[in-house]
Design an enzyme around this catalytic site. Structure first.
Site, PDB file in Angstrom:
ATOM      1  N   LYS A  54       0.831  -1.326   0.212  1.00 46.63           N
ATOM      2  CA  LYS A  54       0.098   0.202   0.245  1.00 46.63           C
ATOM      3  C   LYS A  54       0.769   1.233   0.068  1.00 46.63           C
ATOM      4  CE  LYS A  54      -3.838  -2.621   2.169  1.00 46.63           C
ATOM      5  NZ  LYS A  54      -4.559  -2.858   3.186  1.00 46.63           N
ATOM      6  N   GLN A  98      -4.939  -1.821   9.689  1.00 44.12           N
ATOM      7  CA  GLN A  98      -4.825  -3.262   8.821  1.00 44.12           C
ATOM      8  C   GLN A  98      -5.570  -4.165   9.853  1.00 44.12           C
ATOM      9  OE1 GLN A  98      -3.712  -3.565   5.752  1.00 44.12           O
ATOM     10  NE2 GLN A  98      -3.995  -5.862   5.522  1.00 44.12           N
ATOM     11  N   ASP A 121     -10.992   2.632   3.891  1.00 48.18           N
ATOM     12  CA  ASP A 121     -11.204   1.319   3.650  1.00 48.18           C
ATOM     13  C   ASP A 121     -13.016   1.056   3.818  1.00 48.18           C
ATOM     14  OD1 ASP A 121      -9.531  -0.824   3.803  1.00 48.18           O
ATOM     15  OD2 ASP A 121      -8.861  -0.662   5.759  1.00 48.18           O
TER      16      ASP A 121
HETATM   17  N1  GUN Z   1      -7.078  -7.261   5.815  1.00 49.76           N
HETATM   18  C1  GUN Z   1      -7.337  -7.881   4.436  1.00 49.76           C
HETATM   19  N2  GUN Z   1      -7.841  -7.183   3.491  1.00 49.76           N
HETATM   20  C2  GUN Z   1      -7.956  -5.646   3.998  1.00 49.76           C
HETATM   21  C3  GUN Z   1      -8.441  -4.556   3.698  1.00 49.76           C
HETATM   22  O1  GUN Z   1      -8.828  -4.388   2.543  1.00 49.76           O
HETATM   23  N3  GUN Z   1      -8.311  -3.609   4.560  1.00 49.76           N
HETATM   24  C4  GUN Z   1      -7.625  -3.659   5.796  1.00 49.76           C
HETATM   25  N4  GUN Z   1      -7.714  -2.599   6.595  1.00 49.76           N
HETATM   26  N5  GUN Z   1      -7.292  -4.714   6.233  1.00 49.76           N
HETATM   27  C5  GUN Z   1      -7.573  -5.829   5.387  1.00 49.76           C
END
Ligand code: GUN
Length: 292
Positions: A54, A98, A121
């Site tokens: 990211k 996350q 998100d």
């Molecule tokens: N864990 C797995 N996929 C995601 C996501 O798209 N966002 C976040 N914050 N955690 C994740």
């Protein structure tokens, strides 16, 4: 028949290039550079690798990114303080915590601590509520579900009236992708760990979205001939022939599915890159809203 392989990298590149162009325009207009803060609690290797990806994407797009790495044993109160500081920081337009969080932390409370306008998100309970309601729109469309719909639309002219089967009911993928498919007027069936005779249901699907986290569970004979298959699973399976000791596979038996489906996403290189591109897009949207 050999299915078309849906190229997630190329789709992601188009989205990211569009975001980058808008950010360059912002710079020329002296508007604030979009900023994303990631919050990673603990040291789960898969989560670390997603968060690194990211940040790389932010750098390429011209988004300023801040990584907040916290120990797995952080208290709920200390984590709340970190989120409250990020919430107040006007250079941070998007905040991403996350998931999954280490045991002992209350996920719902943490997600509620991210202000709605920075929730890139799209996991805030109010945002998900808006996604679920008829006639309402979420502030941010959750990234993986948004990527799934984007890829489907590249290969299917309309989702209206299609039979869609979603495997998995997680908060991150299964549930929100089902809600989005309903918004697109597809007819949606959700299968989960307690569903009986899953393959009878999947065999009726024009669109099959697999998000269960079980390596290669979906076999070729589970798939309706000509179906479009979106494989959201990213599973590490031991492989001593690889330098790192494992390889990544999806929830779908890819080789078998290739002979039955009309189009399928590979793993890696399918949904994953588009998820990150959608995060860049949401961060830009958050910054644009903050201008107003
Ligand atoms: N864990 C797995 N996929 C995601 C996501 O798209 N966002 C976040 N914050 N955690 C994740």
């Amino acid at each position: 028949m050999s299915a078309i392989v849906i190229d997630g990298k190329s789709a992601a590149n188009s989205i990211r290039e569009a975001v980058k162009a808008k950010i360059i325009e912002r710079v020329t207009k002296r508007l604030p550079i979009p900023g994303l803060a990631t919050v990673l609690v603990g040291d789960d290797p898969a989560s670390q690798s997603y968060v690194r990806a990211k940040h790389r994407a932010c750098e390429e797009a011209g988004i300023r990114s801040v990584a907040v790495n916290l120990p797995a044993d952080i208290s709920q109160q200390d984590l709340d303080c970190v989120l409250s500081d990020l919430a107040k920081d006007s250079t941070v337009h998007g905040i991403l915590v996350q998931l999954p969080l280490p045991k002992g932390l209350d996920e719902e409370n943490v997600l509620k601590a991210v202000p709605l306008e920075k929730d890139v998100d799209g996991f805030h309970p109010v945002n998900i509520g808006r996604l679920a309601q008829k006639g309402r729109q979420p502030l941010f469309v959750p990234c993986t579900p948004s990527g799934v719909i984007y890829l489907l639309k590249e290969y299917i002219d309309t989702l209206v009236g299609k039979q869609a089967v979603v495997l998995g009911r997680s908060n991150i993928v299964g549930m929100p992708v089902s809600l989005l498919l309903i918004k697109e007027n597809a007819t949606v069936t959700i299968c989960h760990s307690r569903t009986k005779d899953i393959s009878t249901i999947t065999k009726k699907a024009d669109i099959l979205v697999a998000a269960i986290g079980r390596p290669e569970m979906v076999k070729g004979n589970w798939i309706k001939p000509g179906a479009v298959v979106i494989d959201v699973g990213v599973n590490r399976v031991d492989d001593s022939s690889k330098k790192r000791g494992y390889r990544l596979v999806g929830d779908v038996d890819y080789e078998e599915a290739l002979n039955v489906a009309s189009a399928i996403t590979p793993v890696p290189g399918g949904v994953g890159p588009v998820t990150i591109a959608m995060l860049m897009k949401n961060t830009l949207i958050a910054a644009e809203r903050a201008d107003a």
